[in-house]
Design a protein around this motif. Structure first.
Motif, PDB file in Angstrom:
ATOM      1  N   THR A 652       0.805  -1.225   0.000  1.00  0.00           N
ATOM      2  CA  THR A 652       0.000   0.000   0.000  1.00  0.00           C
ATOM      3  C   THR A 652       0.836   1.272   0.000  1.00  0.00           C
ATOM      4  O   THR A 652       0.337   2.339  -0.327  1.00  0.00           O
ATOM      5  N   TYR A 692       3.685  13.878   6.900  1.00  0.00           N
ATOM      6  CA  TYR A 692       2.301  14.330   6.790  1.00  0.00           C
ATOM      7  C   TYR A 692       2.074  15.707   6.170  1.00  0.00           C
ATOM      8  O   TYR A 692       1.169  15.890   5.376  1.00  0.00           O
ATOM      9  N   LEU A 712      -2.449  17.755   7.178  1.00  0.00           N
ATOM     10  CA  LEU A 712      -2.443  16.666   8.149  1.00  0.00           C
ATOM     11  C   LEU A 712      -1.445  16.901   9.283  1.00  0.00           C
ATOM     12  O   LEU A 712      -0.289  16.510   9.191  1.00  0.00           O
ATOM     13  N   GLU A 718      -0.777   8.746  15.823  1.00  0.00           N
ATOM     14  CA  GLU A 718       0.181   8.412  14.759  1.00  0.00           C
ATOM     15  C   GLU A 718       1.601   8.239  15.293  1.00  0.00           C
ATOM     16  O   GLU A 718       2.507   7.860  14.553  1.00  0.00           O
ATOM     17  N   PRO A 775       1.930   7.770   1.405  1.00  0.00           N
ATOM     18  CA  PRO A 775       1.792   6.400   0.904  1.00  0.00           C
ATOM     19  C   PRO A 775       1.863   6.336  -0.617  1.00  0.00           C
ATOM     20  O   PRO A 775       2.502   5.443  -1.180  1.00  0.00           O
ATOM     21  N   LYS A 776       1.241   7.317  -1.267  1.00  0.00           N
ATOM     22  CA  LYS A 776       1.257   7.295  -2.733  1.00  0.00           C
ATOM     23  C   LYS A 776       2.678   7.454  -3.259  1.00  0.00           C
ATOM     24  O   LYS A 776       3.094   6.740  -4.171  1.00  0.00           O
ATOM     25  N   TRP A 779       4.540   4.179  -2.635  1.00  0.00           N
ATOM     26  CA  TRP A 779       4.084   3.138  -3.557  1.00  0.00           C
ATOM     27  C   TRP A 779       4.660   3.372  -4.951  1.00  0.00           C
ATOM     28  O   TRP A 779       5.144   2.451  -5.611  1.00  0.00           O
TER      29      TRP A 779
ATOM     30  N   PHE B 184      -7.914   2.262   4.949  1.00  0.00           N
ATOM     31  CA  PHE B 184      -6.570   2.778   4.712  1.00  0.00           C
ATOM     32  C   PHE B 184      -6.612   4.304   4.750  1.00  0.00           C
ATOM     33  O   PHE B 184      -7.324   4.936   3.963  1.00  0.00           O
ATOM     34  N   ARG B 186      -4.176   8.004   6.384  1.00  0.00           N
ATOM     35  CA  ARG B 186      -2.855   8.459   6.851  1.00  0.00           C
ATOM     36  C   ARG B 186      -2.860   8.775   8.332  1.00  0.00           C
ATOM     37  O   ARG B 186      -1.850   8.656   8.989  1.00  0.00           O
ATOM     38  N   ARG B 187      -3.990   9.244   8.826  1.00  0.00           N
ATOM     39  CA  ARG B 187      -4.102   9.496  10.270  1.00  0.00           C
ATOM     40  C   ARG B 187      -5.332   8.759  10.766  1.00  0.00           C
ATOM     41  O   ARG B 187      -6.324   8.616  10.045  1.00  0.00           O
ATOM     42  N   ASP B 190      -8.862  10.246  10.116  1.00  0.00           N
ATOM     43  CA  ASP B 190      -9.261  10.693   8.786  1.00  0.00           C
ATOM     44  C   ASP B 190     -10.289   9.782   8.129  1.00  0.00           C
ATOM     45  O   ASP B 190     -10.454   8.626   8.491  1.00  0.00           O
ATOM     46  N   TRP B 191     -10.935  10.314   7.092  1.00  0.00           N
ATOM     47  CA  TRP B 191     -11.733   9.500   6.204  1.00  0.00           C
ATOM     48  C   TRP B 191     -10.812   8.469   5.543  1.00  0.00           C
ATOM     49  O   TRP B 191      -9.599   8.687   5.403  1.00  0.00           O
ATOM     50  N   LEU B 247      -5.750  14.966  -3.050  1.00  0.00           N
ATOM     51  CA  LEU B 247      -4.345  15.129  -2.676  1.00  0.00           C
ATOM     52  C   LEU B 247      -3.723  13.808  -2.214  1.00  0.00           C
ATOM     53  O   LEU B 247      -2.514  13.626  -2.294  1.00  0.00           O
ATOM     54  N   ASN B 248      -4.535  12.898  -1.718  1.00  0.00           N
ATOM     55  CA  ASN B 248      -4.000  11.639  -1.197  1.00  0.00           C
ATOM     56  C   ASN B 248      -3.790  10.585  -2.268  1.00  0.00           C
ATOM     57  O   ASN B 248      -2.927   9.727  -2.124  1.00  0.00           O
ATOM     58  N   ASP B 250      -4.742   9.272  -6.624  1.00  0.00           N
ATOM     59  CA  ASP B 250      -5.432   9.382  -7.906  1.00  0.00           C
ATOM     60  C   ASP B 250      -6.193   8.082  -8.156  1.00  0.00           C
ATOM     61  O   ASP B 250      -6.182   7.169  -7.316  1.00  0.00           O
ATOM     62  N   GLU B 252      -5.719   5.645 -10.218  1.00  0.00           N
ATOM     63  CA  GLU B 252      -4.903   4.434 -10.374  1.00  0.00           C
ATOM     64  C   GLU B 252      -4.485   3.856  -9.014  1.00  0.00           C
ATOM     65  O   GLU B 252      -4.592   2.653  -8.763  1.00  0.00           O
ATOM     66  N   TYR B 253      -4.016   4.767  -8.160  1.00  0.00           N
ATOM     67  CA  TYR B 253      -3.573   4.312  -6.835  1.00  0.00           C
ATOM     68  C   TYR B 253      -4.756   3.812  -6.016  1.00  0.00           C
ATOM     69  O   TYR B 253      -4.663   2.797  -5.317  1.00  0.00           O
ATOM     70  N   LEU B 257      -5.207   0.194  -4.349  1.00  0.00           N
ATOM     71  CA  LEU B 257      -5.516  -0.011  -2.932  1.00  0.00           C
ATOM     72  C   LEU B 257      -6.763  -0.873  -2.759  1.00  0.00           C
ATOM     73  O   LEU B 257      -6.826  -1.743  -1.886  1.00  0.00           O
TER      74      LEU B 257
END
Lengths: 789, 271
Positions: A652, A692, A712, A718, A775-776, A779, B184, B186-187, B190-191, B247-248, B250, B252-253, B257
């Motif tokens: 991921t 972040y 973030l 975290e 993460p992007k 990856w 999945f 980042r924090r 978060d959503w 921002l998190n 696109d 493809e990613y 996921l």
């Protein structure tokens, strides 16, 4: 009496904070106050073709509406906002008016201001001011600014603001590269960061129409500097201005500026004779509060066949934003001296170009220039280690100043003299606490098994320049002020001790720390010490809080003033004992004549004697009160070793910070509890840059993440439970042997985290990853090299 | 961050709320927990002139067993789902998903009915209700109707709910068979960048933030039903979706996921 210095005394500030007794800016009100509602430019670079305020003027609660042009006509707010650090003689400094006239230069720049009787009415009315714009070419990134094609300021003909070199020995650098066995060349991007203190910025200006005085409440780190700058900018006599910083909920640099909003509230209040206030919203802050970092670093390093570095060459492109604010151009230069890190590297060549962009200005943010420098050299050390074929630990060990042994007064290639250091013990202790050998074994196991979740281990050995600053050194850098700090210590008639601090807290714990210093010096109970601060009427002299200076400059001034009080008290005691002063001893607060300890007088008892002045030595002035302006002879150079352990989900791209170890050395510690709090917060703020945070702009210069939903800031969830230890290498620049610690964590942690990620991804051919390592991005980095270990 | 002016009325009952919706029309908005609506109002992205507060209708906050399903009142807060013994016994997946929504403050204000009516494709609970084959009970001026979750969501923040209807209850089939939820982000607060809910061993697979609504991973569900391996089925997880870009991530990613998380969720649900 046992010493309180070095103990984990609970903070005196906290009961009032925890019970809500403290007053922050939004808790303070003045009768008849009006709220400012800002009309801000939605365009990053545009000609303002017309402003129609009529729709707002008749709205409920609206007092008045002003455009920039109107204010100029009225002669209000005409002075440009100050930049106190013109780094070169020919630095370009376009005028920065509180309200734009003619052109807007960034999204969020004020183009008109509404005064209304409530915050809501001000916001409603601001929506009804109609502004027409003609869009101009926009410089929406530092990379675009450097191309120098589109212009951030239409009339300048270039985006370049200055060129600043630090190159003490260019021949030495050239020779080192010519003779190098290994060279590394890298480019790093220091993304823009939002300062994001817990309490937003805000202010309240209360005029005294008859007397001409202004009382200015501000959520600021720098009430003293603000007072001078308000006077210089508005023409109001300095003696008529009182600035009060009430309880301030953090700053991180974001509250050390002279903001347009502050100047506007003062000038408008002064003009209309009514109190004027403002509190920013978070989304407003994203376009109007200065941001941190914003650099592209080009760095090259040369080393011999053993990985001993011989030279570092740096060119820095630094994003100024649209205007020079208080110390905008100086921030990147604060890092220039640290590009050789904790290493004995004989040659440093540094240049910096400052560039204008159509984004809100950059300025100080926790660490201000030093985290960037530390990041670059610490990334380079890891890359060089890989090239030489040794471990990150080994290359550091081979390069430490004095071979890792204790040293004093080391002249670095930058010509700056490091006061003291002893780098190897912190290094060894951090690696031991992290159990690096075990981690490497586990890492090898996971790699061999081809597991999805891989381990990465990264270290950073940082040094920082703090205790801003020796005034002469600042003068040499063309900074517009000194770096001393002022303190007053007095014993009141009842024996209580009153301390007046020039350095101004906004969460650091000055009241506790200063009380502990006084308690130890004078032998009094820390609860008998009261600390006055943050009000220019109570504390007229001071240079405030930034650059990890409070203890190393201000705290030292407190200690020195206490010494002077003791000296005077000793003369009174000797007079009472009818003894020669040189025969009087001072121990744990009590004076006695040598050899007859039974007869003694406590220093607190002498407060009344000095106040009543019935029987003082001939010629002595009444009262026990002394003051000191301390100008340190040098900076202080704290240091430490940090280790980060990350787990990377290679499917991921997700990263988890599994463990974090920090061994820091800030010299003698007044209160380890406060030190640890500072280091914890600092580490998280640096890790936040690594993982972040980033202020993102689109190609039109629009901020894309102006809320905490998208920007973030990490939370406790975290972060791992950070493990800390410390070593103690006293500073030689001050009698307390102290160094600063407010920024140290931030300076060490971003590089440690990114080094850990790059270490974890090395089997995938990944050698670098841009911050924040999302993460992007991870990856994509894994997959750009085929995706296989 | 300062909302436009609005009026506010407290509804005494669901019927009262529906009556008020009829009176005030499309300028009005129901306020439940407010943790989605209020931020939108502060940004002036939503400017309702009339708020009708249904968050105080405590008789719509319940979790009951009823003929093979669980009946959950629309004003049941996420924290109540998170701590429910009934759900722990009969629908642990919903309990678990509720525990991952936002942070404790959000979970103590947000309601199940509110999050479904808000129809945010990035929210956790709508996708969970969809995977579980839930039914939404809506009440309007002419009484109640039941809407299958698979028929409920129509687009970004849009559903089949009429302007004068409110959700009063959600029915979830009782079931503890192989379930899992992969979120999945980042924090923690978060959503989901992408989330995958698997219910009943894979008969229900739904995706969070992979389109304009919570969506079923139909291709993967069908492949699994047809005997495909978990890996082969998961490879189809993003088929037919139109993931958003932000921002998190696109498209493809996000699709990647979705495949990875679906595989993990199916393995865990069947492990």
């Amino acid at each position: 009496m046992t010493s309180v210095m070095g103990t984990r005394m609970l903070r005196k500030e906290d009961p009032k904070l925890l019970t809500g007794e403290n007053k922050f800016i939004d808790d303070i009100h003045a009768p008849g106050e009006l709220w400012m509602g800002m009309v801000r430019s939605p365009m990053a670079h545009a000609k303002i073709t017309s402003i129609d305020t009529s729709g707002a003027e008749g709205m409920p609660g609206v007092h008045s509406v002003y455009t920039g042009a109107q204010l100029q006509d009225m002669g209000i707010g005409v002075g440009a906002l100050p930049c106190a650090w013109p780094v070169t003689e020919d630095m370009v400094n376009p005028p920065h008016l509180p309200v734009a006239v003619g052109e807007a230069k960034h999204v969020g720049e004020i183009v008109a201001v509404v005064l209304a009787s409530s915050r809501y009415e001000a916001a409603d009315a601001a929506e009804h001011v109609v502004v027409d714009y003609d869009e101009l070419p926009t410089v929406s990134s530092l990379a675009d600014a450097v191309k120098d094609e589109a212009m951030a300021h239409s009339d300048l003909g270039t985006n370049k603001a200055f060129h600043w070199p630090l190159d003490p020995n260019p021949e030495g650098t050239a020779a080192a590269f010519a003779n190098a066995a290994h060279t590394v060349k890298a480019e790093f991007i220091q993304q823009r960061l939002i300062c994001a203190p817990m309490e937003p910025r805000g202010c309240l200006a209360i005029p005294s129409p008859a007397g001409g005085e202004i009382t200015f409440y501000s959520a600021t780190q720098v009430p003293h500097i603000l007072k001078v700058m308000i006077a210089a900018t508005t023409g109001i006599a300095e003696s008529k201005i009182r600035v009060i910083a009430p309880s301030v909920g953090g700053g991180f640099g974001g509250k050390l500026n002279v903001d347009p909003d502050a100047i506007l509230s003062v000038t408008l209040a002064n003009h209309i004779g009514l109190p004027v206030r403002w509190t920013e919203s978070r989304s407003e802050a994203a376009g109007s509060s200065h941001q941190g970092r914003g650099q592209i670093q080009h760095i090259e390093a040369a080393a011999d066949e053993n990985g001993k570095l011989t030279a570092v060459k740096v060119h820095l492109d630094a994003d100024m934003g649209a205007y020079m604010m208080l110390i905008t151009p100086g921030v990147p230069l604060l890092g220039s001296f640290l590009y050789t890190g904790v290493y004995d590297i004989p040659n440093l060549s540094f240049t910096c170009d400052g560039w204008f962009t159509n984004m809100v200005s950059t300025d100080a943010y926790r660490g201000a220039g030093r985290p960037e420098a530390s990041y670059a050299i610490e990334r380079v050390m890891d890359i060089m280690a890989g090239q030489v074929g040794i471990t990150p630990e080994e290359i550091r060990a081979r390069n430490y100043i004095a071979g890792g042994e204790a040293f004093e007064n080391h002249e670095a290639a930058s010509t700056l003299v490091f006061d003291s250091g002893h780098y190897r013990p912190a290094h060894d202790r951090a690696l031991e606490m992290a159990k690096v050998a075990d981690l490497r074994a586990e890492q090898a196991r996971r790699r061999d098994a081809g597991e999805t979740k891989q381990l990465g281990i990264g270290m950073c050995t940082y040094v920082e320049i703090c205790g801003l600053a020796p005034s002469r050194a600042l003068g040499g850098l063309n900074y517009g002020a000194g770096g001393w700090e002022h303190a007053t210590v007095r014993i009141l008639p009842t024996g209580k001790v009153e301390v007046v601090s020039g350095s101004t807290p906004h969460g650091q714990g000055h009241e506790t720390a200063w009380s502990m210093i006084i308690a130890d010096k004078m032998g009094v109970d820390p609860n008998d010490v009261e600390v006055l601060h943050s009000d220019t009427a109570k504390s007229p002299l001071g240079l405030d809080t930034y650059g990890s200076r409070s203890l190393a400059v201000g705290g030292v001034a407190i200690a020195m003033a206490a010494d002077k009080v003791i000296e005077k008290a000793k003369l009174i005691a000797a007079h009472q004992f009818e003894a020669a002063p040189e025969d009087v001893e001072f121990d744990a607060g009590s004076f006695s004549v040598a050899g007859t300890p039974a007869k003694s007088v406590h220093i607190q008892e002498l407060g009344f004697a000095a106040f009543a002045a019935h029987d003082l030595p001939d010629g002595m002035e009444p009262n026990l009160q002394e003051q000191v302006s301390f100008d340190p002879p040098n900076f202080a150079f704290p240091f430490g070793t940090h280790v980060a352990v990350v787990e990377i989900d290679t499917e991921t791209g997700g990263v988890e910070l599994l463990d974090y170890i920090g061994v820091d050395d800030c010299g003698h510690q007044v209160n380890p509890l406060i030190v640890e709090g500072q280091v914890h917060g600092g580490i998280v703020q640096g890790a936040a840059q690594a993982l972040y945070e980033e202020a993102v702009y689109d190609e039109y210069g629009n901020p894309l993440n102006p809320s905490f939903m998208d920007y973030l800031v990490p939370s406790a969830a975290e972060m791992p439970s950070i493990k800390l230890d410390s070593t103690v290498t006293p500073s030689t620049t001050n009698p307390l042997g102290v160094k600063g610690v407010g920024e140290a964590g931030t300076i060490g942690s971003a590089a440690a985290v990114i080094n850990a990620i790059c270490d974890g991804l090395s089997p995938y051919g990944v050698t670098d990853i841009e911050m924040p390592a999302t993460p992007k991005r991870i990856w994509e980095a894994i997959n750009s090299n085929g995706g296989a270990a | 961050m300062i909302p436009a002016a609005f009026d506010y009325t407290v509804a005494e009952s669901a019927e009262h709320a529906i009556q008020l919706l009829g009176e005030y029309g499309d300028e009005s908005k129901l306020l439940a927990g407010g943790h989605s609506l209020i931020p939108m109002m502060k940004y002036r992205l939503a400017t309702p002139t009339q708020l009708i507060d249904v968050g105080r209708l405590d008789d719509l906050a319940y979790i009951n067993r009823s003929n093979g399903h669980i009946a959950i009142g629309a004003m049941t807060k996420h924290a109540q789902l998170e701590t429910s013994d009934v759900l722990a016994a009969d629908c642990p997946m919903l309990q678990h998903v509720a525990s991952l929504v936002g942070d404790p403050a959000v979970r103590h204000r947000g309601t199940l009915g509110g999050t479904l009516a808000h129809s945010d494709p990035a929210s956790d609970l709508p996708a969970a209700v969809l995977a579980l084959g839930g039914t939404i009970v809506a009440q309007g001026p002419n009484g109640q109707r039941e809407i299958a979750a698979s028929e409920f969501f129509t687009g970004y923040f849009e559903s089949v709910l009429a302007d004068d209807e409110m959700i009063v209850e959600v029915k979830i089939p009782a079931g503890t068979a192989g379930w899992n939820y992969q979120k999945f982000n980042r924090r923690a607060q978060d959503w989901a960048i992408v989330g995958v809910a698997v219910a009943d061993g894979g008969k229900g697979i739904s995706l969070v933030n992979m389109g304009s609504t919570p969506v079923r991973a139909t291709a993967a569900e069908e492949a699994l039903a047809g005997g495909a391996s978990i890996a082969d089925a998961a490879a189809l997880a993003a088929d037919g979706t139109e993931p958003p870009a932000d921002l998190n991530a696109d498209a493809e990613y996000r699709s990647h996921l979705a495949r990875v998380l679906t595989q993990r969720a199916l393995e865990a649900a069947n492990g």
